[in-house]
Design an enzyme around this catalytic site. Structure first.
Site, PDB file in Angstrom:
ATOM      1  N   LEU A   1       0.855  -1.306   0.054  1.00 35.36           N
ATOM      2  CA  LEU A   1       0.185  -0.348  -0.082  1.00 35.36           C
ATOM      3  C   LEU A   1       0.707   1.554  -0.260  1.00 35.36           C
ATOM      4  O   LEU A   1       2.275   1.122   0.487  1.00 35.36           O
ATOM      5  CB  LEU A   1      -0.574   0.189   1.277  1.00 35.36           C
ATOM      6  CG  LEU A   1      -2.034  -1.253   1.580  1.00 35.36           C
ATOM      7  CD1 LEU A   1      -2.909  -0.870   3.033  1.00 35.36           C
ATOM      8  CD2 LEU A   1      -3.039  -1.718   0.024  1.00 35.36           C
ATOM      9  N   ASP A   2       0.493   2.467  -0.549  1.00 38.21           N
ATOM     10  CA  ASP A   2       1.334   3.545  -0.653  1.00 38.21           C
ATOM     11  C   ASP A   2       1.311   4.306   1.136  1.00 38.21           C
ATOM     12  O   ASP A   2       0.377   3.731   1.567  1.00 38.21           O
ATOM     13  CB  ASP A   2       0.262   4.251  -1.260  1.00 38.21           C
ATOM     14  CG  ASP A   2       0.304   4.016  -2.920  1.00 38.21           C
ATOM     15  OD1 ASP A   2       1.120   3.709  -3.152  1.00 38.21           O
ATOM     16  OD2 ASP A   2      -0.468   5.015  -3.647  1.00 38.21           O
ATOM     17  N   ALA A   3       2.335   4.849   1.273  1.00 37.12           N
ATOM     18  CA  ALA A   3       2.496   5.609   2.574  1.00 37.12           C
ATOM     19  C   ALA A   3       1.308   6.515   2.915  1.00 37.12           C
ATOM     20  O   ALA A   3       1.048   6.033   4.640  1.00 37.12           O
ATOM     21  CB  ALA A   3       4.123   6.393   1.909  1.00 37.12           C
TER      22      ALA A   3
END
Length: 233
Positions: free
Chosen positions: A100-102
């Site tokens: 997942l993205d930050a």
């Protein structure tokens, strides 16, 4: 599995120490000295170190509720690694099955079983991932129906030749939807909504396959046997 990796998974040795043992002739495979760390070994091989027969540790399968501003990496980057939340040994052997993205929160699955994670991340396996998406622009009924149809048919994302695989959109409110996809292209959910003239302001993964998020933010647990087998082995 490489011989040096087998040693790391069956002892407390780190990779460099395992390679040293192999080069020193301390490792036997089926009764013969093996001095090539890249040698492929299998479950039916008998492998010993200084006379002691080795057996790999069981694979680990972990669910974690990812907080915002953490990265799905084994090392800290601009934001800290989410692996700091795990209280387990040999963290360096673990990887995330579907990053997942930050700024994205929610369910991540963590394992040291590469074959198992392939069943989650490969588009050919059609493993469903469900995201709760917050949008910047409210959807009218007509617009919601239009986007639902487009997502079901597949979208042409900028810079890509192939359409996205069919996705399911469920409207929760004018600015909140559930999106189910079966692939994981770069920033896919954000790019899909950008393609239809909207912007994602929050993104939270709630479910992967039959596994639903059921722990608090920053908390984790091991998967049950049934959950593990639901992805195939």
């Amino acid at each position: 599995m490489r011989l040096d990796k087998f040693l790391c998974k069956s002892t407390e040795l780190i990779k460099e120490e395992a390679i040293q043992c192999i080069h020193a002739g301390e490792v036997l495979v089926n009764g013969e000295v093996a001095q090539n760390e890249a040698m492929q070994v299998h479950e039916n091989n008998v492998i010993s170190l200084n006379g002691a027969t080795l057996k790999t540790r069981d694979f680990r399968y972990i669910l974690l509720n990812k907080p915002a501003e953490t990265v799905c990496s084994n090392i800290d980057e601009v934001y800290p690694s989410l692996f700091h939340y795990l209280e387990v040994e040999k963290v360096s052997e673990l990887h995330i099955a579907g990053r997942l993205d930050a700024d994205t929160t929610g369910l991540v699955l963590i394992t040291d079983d590469g074959r198992w994670s392939f069943n989650i991340t490969s588009p050919q396996k059609a493993c469903c991932k469900v995201y709760r998406v917050g949008l910047s622009r409210a959807l009218t009924t007509d617009k919601a129906n239009e986007i639902t149809e487009k997502f079901a048919k597949g979208l042409q994302l900028q810079g890509e030749e192939t359409l996205t695989l069919p996705a399911k959109l469920e409207i929760i409110s004018p600015k909140e939807v559930l999106l189910t996809i079966t692939e994981g292209r770069f920033h896919q959910v954000k790019r899909m909504f950008a393609r239809v003239g909207n912007r994602v302001v929050s993104l939270h993964r709630e479910q992967i396959g039959a596994v639903c998020l059921d722990v608090d933010v920053g908390q984790w647990r091991y998967l049950t046997k049934e959950e593990i087998l639901s992805f195939g082995k």
